[in-house]
Write a protein that holds these residues in place. Sequence first.
Motif, PDB file in Angstrom:
ATOM      1  N   UNK A   1      37.366  43.037  34.802  1.00  9.34           N
ATOM      2  CA  UNK A   1      38.201  42.037  35.465  1.00  9.34           C
ATOM      3  C   UNK A   1      37.230  41.496  36.809  1.00  9.34           C
ATOM      4  N   UNK A   2      37.151  40.253  36.869  1.00  7.86           N
ATOM      5  CA  UNK A   2      36.200  39.705  37.901  1.00  7.86           C
ATOM      6  C   UNK A   2      36.962  39.304  39.093  1.00  7.86           C
ATOM      7  N   UNK A   3      36.637  39.775  40.320  1.00  8.61           N
ATOM      8  CA  UNK A   3      37.496  39.407  41.418  1.00  8.61           C
ATOM      9  C   UNK A   3      36.502  39.121  42.459  1.00  8.61           C
ATOM     10  N   UNK A   4      36.935  37.832  42.846  1.00 15.43           N
ATOM     11  CA  UNK A   4      36.382  36.960  44.032  1.00 15.43           C
ATOM     12  C   UNK A   4      37.012  37.512  45.327  1.00 15.43           C
ATOM     13  N   UNK A   5      36.290  38.104  46.379  1.00 14.99           N
ATOM     14  CA  UNK A   5      36.800  38.505  47.782  1.00 14.99           C
ATOM     15  C   UNK A   5      36.208  37.693  48.722  1.00 14.99           C
ATOM     16  N   UNK A   6      37.076  37.003  49.478  1.00 15.54           N
ATOM     17  CA  UNK A   6      36.441  35.911  50.626  1.00 15.54           C
ATOM     18  C   UNK A   6      36.383  36.989  51.760  1.00 15.54           C
ATOM     19  N   UNK A   7      35.698  36.524  52.828  1.00 14.58           N
ATOM     20  CA  UNK A   7      35.316  37.239  54.162  1.00 14.58           C
ATOM     21  C   UNK A   7      34.772  38.691  53.913  1.00 14.58           C
ATOM     22  N   UNK A   8      33.554  38.424  53.338  1.00 17.96           N
ATOM     23  CA  UNK A   8      32.823  39.616  53.017  1.00 17.96           C
ATOM     24  C   UNK A   8      32.415  40.446  54.284  1.00 17.96           C
ATOM     25  N   UNK A   9      32.609  40.260  55.343  1.00 18.07           N
ATOM     26  CA  UNK A   9      32.303  41.078  56.555  1.00 18.07           C
ATOM     27  C   UNK A   9      33.545  41.325  57.333  1.00 18.07           C
ATOM     28  N   UNK A  10      34.609  40.960  56.870  1.00 16.51           N
ATOM     29  CA  UNK A  10      35.757  41.147  57.415  1.00 16.51           C
ATOM     30  C   UNK A  10      36.050  42.817  57.301  1.00 16.51           C
ATOM     31  N   UNK A  11      37.327  43.289  57.744  1.00 23.70           N
ATOM     32  CA  UNK A  11      37.650  44.705  57.840  1.00 23.70           C
ATOM     33  C   UNK A  11      38.187  44.935  56.392  1.00 23.70           C
ATOM     34  N   UNK A  12      38.783  44.076  55.793  1.00 25.40           N
ATOM     35  CA  UNK A  12      39.599  44.123  54.448  1.00 25.40           C
ATOM     36  C   UNK A  12      38.402  44.189  53.400  1.00 25.40           C
ATOM     37  N   UNK A  13      37.654  43.321  53.354  1.00 27.10           N
ATOM     38  CA  UNK A  13      36.427  43.094  52.419  1.00 27.10           C
ATOM     39  C   UNK A  13      35.716  44.252  52.512  1.00 27.10           C
ATOM     40  N   UNK A  14      35.257  44.694  53.640  1.00 28.19           N
ATOM     41  CA  UNK A  14      34.224  45.776  53.744  1.00 28.19           C
ATOM     42  C   UNK A  14      34.912  47.026  53.144  1.00 28.19           C
ATOM     43  N   UNK A  15      36.315  47.123  53.558  1.00 31.85           N
ATOM     44  CA  UNK A  15      36.800  48.508  52.810  1.00 31.85           C
ATOM     45  C   UNK A  15      37.079  48.169  51.186  1.00 31.85           C
ATOM     46  N   UNK A  16      37.268  46.948  50.808  1.00 33.96           N
ATOM     47  CA  UNK A  16      37.307  46.751  49.384  1.00 33.96           C
ATOM     48  C   UNK A  16      36.164  47.240  48.570  1.00 33.96           C
ATOM     49  N   UNK A  17      35.018  46.907  49.350  1.00 39.66           N
ATOM     50  CA  UNK A  17      33.365  47.169  48.950  1.00 39.66           C
ATOM     51  C   UNK A  17      33.447  48.762  48.761  1.00 39.66           C
ATOM     52  N   UNK A  18      33.761  49.260  49.946  1.00 33.64           N
ATOM     53  CA  UNK A  18      33.753  50.654  49.819  1.00 33.64           C
ATOM     54  C   UNK A  18      34.650  51.531  48.701  1.00 33.64           C
ATOM     55  N   UNK A  19      35.579  50.925  48.475  1.00 35.89           N
ATOM     56  CA  UNK A  19      36.519  51.392  47.297  1.00 35.89           C
ATOM     57  C   UNK A  19      36.245  51.021  46.011  1.00 35.89           C
ATOM     58  N   UNK A  20      35.067  49.953  45.972  1.00 36.32           N
ATOM     59  CA  UNK A  20      34.834  49.291  44.541  1.00 36.32           C
ATOM     60  C   UNK A  20      34.502  50.564  43.434  1.00 36.32           C
TER      61      UNK A  20
END
Length: 302
Positions: A1-20
């Motif tokens: 499943x491909x997920x597009x995440x906006x706001x790459x440098x924001x708090x939520x996006x950076x934590x999403x990257x950590x959890x990926x």
Amino acid sequence: MKILVTGKEGQVARCLADRAADHPDLDLVFAARAGTDILLDLARSETIREAVRTVKPDVIINAAAYTNVDQAEDEPELAMQINGIAPGILAEEASGCGAKIIQVSTDYVFDGTLDRPYLPDDPVNPIGVYGRTKLAGEEAVRAATNDHVIVRTAWVYSPYGRNFLRTMLRVAETRDEITVVDDQYGNPTSAFEIADGLLAIADRWRNDGTAGLGQVYHLAGSDETSWCGFARAIFAESGKRGGPVTAVQAISTADYPTKASRPANSRLDCGKLERDFGFTAPKLQTSLSQVFDALSEFPSSQ
């Protein structure tokens, strides 16, 4: 499943990257205003459409927003473009490519006058520009597609960017005492918790593509406190780790005037999210410990 995440440098996006890495079946693609392969600027509608059509995601997580609550009072048009109009365009594009969208929203859609935690279906009544623009974003997403979930959160902190925890630690390095408002209440919420909750929704959609669609959920920390109580909890954890500490004196909202009004009660009832997706945020002490572990300023994070 491909997920597009906006706001790459924001708090939520950076934590999403950590959890990926914990979700190998989810392919997260991050977009930002600059410095990335996928350009997506919520202030520029054409970049929204181009990004979605390029990525062709199965899910969009709109984690980007205009979040400066006080500055929004001076920039209502820009705040509305980013928070109110852009989510609707994202949702239109999601519908066009058969994707679902998760719109991250805020406790500021409420006026804070209830004497209990807010349920997702409680009446909304924002008291400032920021809250009004975020509510407009919810409404725009809802109007554009049925294949959406709106997730409201509150009092977000993390190892990244500008947030209350990092501000407290910085101030404590130079001051022996600080004053913090003690009559505004809410649920401090780690961006790691938000990431975990959003990914739990996406994971569920791999097997049940209709779960929660069209619904509003609250995703916030499990413990309630005031800003003053949160500050004291931060310094208790910092002190255990040899970090900066300072005395915290309680004051009232009237003693600390700000350009934008804040809800006195930002507590969110998250029972619906637990019932529908089985997700519950950990206790504040656990969440704080996780964030401190990830802070580069502390030896435990090396």
